[in-house]
Design a protein around this motif. Sequence first.
Motif, PDB file in Angstrom:
ATOM      1  N   UNK A 120      60.713  19.797 158.514  1.00 33.87           N
ATOM      2  CA  UNK A 120      60.033  19.952 157.252  1.00 33.87           C
ATOM      3  C   UNK A 120      59.770  21.367 156.832  1.00 33.87           C
ATOM      4  N   UNK A 121      59.507  22.420 158.035  1.00 33.28           N
ATOM      5  CA  UNK A 121      59.239  23.798 157.584  1.00 33.28           C
ATOM      6  C   UNK A 121      60.555  24.549 157.264  1.00 33.28           C
ATOM      7  N   UNK A 122      61.480  23.834 157.879  1.00 33.18           N
ATOM      8  CA  UNK A 122      62.837  24.534 157.600  1.00 33.18           C
ATOM      9  C   UNK A 122      63.670  24.278 156.330  1.00 33.18           C
ATOM     10  N   UNK A 123      63.579  23.201 156.137  1.00 30.23           N
ATOM     11  CA  UNK A 123      64.142  22.697 154.825  1.00 30.23           C
ATOM     12  C   UNK A 123      63.302  23.251 153.498  1.00 30.23           C
ATOM     13  N   UNK A 124      61.966  23.185 153.809  1.00 32.29           N
ATOM     14  CA  UNK A 124      61.132  23.706 152.814  1.00 32.29           C
ATOM     15  C   UNK A 124      61.542  25.243 152.227  1.00 32.29           C
ATOM     16  N   UNK A 125      61.551  26.018 153.617  1.00 26.91           N
ATOM     17  CA  UNK A 125      61.740  27.377 153.433  1.00 26.91           C
ATOM     18  C   UNK A 125      63.184  27.669 153.022  1.00 26.91           C
ATOM     19  N   UNK A 126      64.381  26.990 153.320  1.00 28.38           N
ATOM     20  CA  UNK A 126      65.556  27.034 152.924  1.00 28.38           C
ATOM     21  C   UNK A 126      65.670  27.187 151.466  1.00 28.38           C
ATOM     22  N   UNK A 127      64.841  26.129 150.921  1.00 30.66           N
ATOM     23  CA  UNK A 127      64.784  25.803 149.537  1.00 30.66           C
ATOM     24  C   UNK A 127      64.155  26.974 148.812  1.00 30.66           C
ATOM     25  N   UNK A 169      68.445  28.212 148.740  1.00 30.29           N
ATOM     26  CA  UNK A 169      69.647  27.089 149.144  1.00 30.29           C
ATOM     27  C   UNK A 169      69.204  25.911 148.884  1.00 30.29           C
ATOM     28  N   UNK A 170      69.854  25.227 148.276  1.00 33.01           N
ATOM     29  CA  UNK A 170      69.867  23.638 148.043  1.00 33.01           C
ATOM     30  C   UNK A 170      70.104  23.041 149.275  1.00 33.01           C
ATOM     31  N   UNK A 171      69.063  22.134 149.788  1.00 30.49           N
ATOM     32  CA  UNK A 171      69.233  21.338 151.053  1.00 30.49           C
ATOM     33  C   UNK A 171      68.481  20.100 150.902  1.00 30.49           C
ATOM     34  N   UNK A 172      69.217  18.816 151.330  1.00 29.75           N
ATOM     35  CA  UNK A 172      68.508  17.830 151.421  1.00 29.75           C
ATOM     36  C   UNK A 172      68.006  17.623 152.524  1.00 29.75           C
ATOM     37  N   UNK A 173      66.940  16.591 152.565  1.00 32.24           N
ATOM     38  CA  UNK A 173      65.927  16.537 153.577  1.00 32.24           C
ATOM     39  C   UNK A 173      66.630  15.474 154.738  1.00 32.24           C
ATOM     40  N   UNK A 222      71.545  20.595 156.600  1.00 36.56           N
ATOM     41  CA  UNK A 222      73.320  21.173 156.017  1.00 36.56           C
ATOM     42  C   UNK A 222      73.059  21.494 154.761  1.00 36.56           C
ATOM     43  N   UNK A 223      72.338  22.885 154.575  1.00 40.35           N
ATOM     44  CA  UNK A 223      72.345  23.187 153.092  1.00 40.35           C
ATOM     45  C   UNK A 223      73.564  23.735 152.641  1.00 40.35           C
ATOM     46  N   UNK A 224      73.589  23.616 151.327  1.00 37.16           N
ATOM     47  CA  UNK A 224      74.751  24.089 150.466  1.00 37.16           C
ATOM     48  C   UNK A 224      74.607  25.417 150.139  1.00 37.16           C
ATOM     49  N   UNK A 252      82.915  21.680 153.381  1.00 38.81           N
ATOM     50  CA  UNK A 252      83.089  22.891 152.751  1.00 38.81           C
ATOM     51  C   UNK A 252      82.154  23.155 151.854  1.00 38.81           C
ATOM     52  N   UNK A 253      81.491  24.441 151.469  1.00 36.44           N
ATOM     53  CA  UNK A 253      80.617  24.560 150.865  1.00 36.44           C
ATOM     54  C   UNK A 253      79.069  24.687 151.394  1.00 36.44           C
ATOM     55  N   UNK A 254      79.150  24.067 152.701  1.00 33.89           N
ATOM     56  CA  UNK A 254      77.849  23.805 153.416  1.00 33.89           C
ATOM     57  C   UNK A 254      77.924  24.408 154.925  1.00 33.89           C
ATOM     58  N   UNK A 255      76.867  24.659 155.294  1.00 32.41           N
ATOM     59  CA  UNK A 255      76.461  25.241 156.922  1.00 32.41           C
ATOM     60  C   UNK A 255      75.672  24.259 157.594  1.00 32.41           C
ATOM     61  N   UNK A 256      75.888  24.217 158.929  1.00 32.61           N
ATOM     62  CA  UNK A 256      74.997  23.508 159.753  1.00 32.61           C
ATOM     63  C   UNK A 256      74.283  24.256 160.398  1.00 32.61           C
ATOM     64  N   UNK A 257      73.049  24.005 160.430  1.00 31.71           N
ATOM     65  CA  UNK A 257      72.163  24.789 161.266  1.00 31.71           C
ATOM     66  C   UNK A 257      71.099  24.094 161.702  1.00 31.71           C
TER      67      UNK A 257
END
Length: 397
Positions: free
Chosen positions: A305-312, A316-320, A328-330, A364-369
């Motif tokens: 929850x923290x990481x997705x909120x922070x990336x957004x 960075x666009x990121x689905x939950x 897997x943010x774009x 392609x166009x995404x990174x895995x964290x």
Amino acid sequence: MTIIKTEHEPKLSQGVRRIQPSGIRRFFDLASSMENIISLGVGEPDFTTPWNVREASIHSLERGITAYTANAGLMELREAISDYLHRRFTLSYNPNNEIVVTVGASEGIDLALRAVIDPGDEVLIVEPCFVAYAPLVSLMGGIPVSVPVKAENHFELKASDVADKVTERTKAIMLSFPNNPTGAVLSESALKDVAKVVVKHDLIVISDEIYAELSYDSSHASVPNAVGMRERTILISGFSKAFAMTGWRVGYIAAPEPYASAMLKIHQYAMMCASTMAQYAALEALTNTQDEMEEMIVSYRQRRNYFVKSLREIGLSCHMPGGAFYVFPSIQSTGLSSEAFAEQLLMSQKVAVVPGHVFGAGGEGYIRCSYAASMKQLEEAVDRIDHFLKNTQVGIR
């Protein structure tokens, strides 16, 4: 002693020549040679295996239990796996002839493909996916066929995605939910629709459910539970992720007897059996670590929850994600390829992530964290990524 050297050209198989080394390992090796690195690259829990699990292994050594087990694994462990699958996922498998203990879930995937794939068979692979699937299919002489899933659907598999890729040569489909790298889950309704397509075309299903316990917003929909799926599904799981036992290398397959027996034959020749002391550790993990597992799951959910909120918040666009421990943010808005983004981030900010393209063309166009890291590390990683975005000539700023 004189060594006489002669000319020799290595005669490697064409299958080995064709496959490429793991893209994940390349970035991990780079990161391991640098200092002050925050690694979000390798899919490994940051928790230590619970003490009682370690102690069970030590105790087996102290008692001198160091011989082979049955090829299929300790009967006590197979019985515990059977009970666990029934208790947690309402699945029923006979420990006598439908469960085989493997050297990690990875061996289970290899055994499943060896048991069912003939040269020329097509295997549908839902992508983005774990990097090993397509290379292993190719090594068996099979033809991997990508089934891309869409970001706008939160990377969930749709029945139409599968139906569009089936041909007369299609023999099997590989599923992996919760998914590595996207964290996507397969809802019960989506599984029901996919199952109809699978049954219609009489496909074999290899379902990698290693992240099944790490489902955060809904209960895990296990593939064999869908109508018509148990008799055609090879279920693969293990202890690495949910039980924080990556280095122990214990997994298992659960499948109808004809498939389980075929995989056991291969396992007998390739591995003999999984490590005896590791099997005793796995037995303890299944029977006495429920509280520790739940604590890990609560922690992962908080970090997600923290990481997705922070990336957004940093752009960075990121689905939950619904499961596993990856986001897997774009990074498409930066104008960089996933490889260039990952390399520049590593070199300039010392944050290791994995470029999405290694998980298939759809990545392609995404990174895995991986958020299997401490909150302190995640907070620092967000700060460094934010600094990278603000101070690099990319399109987001």
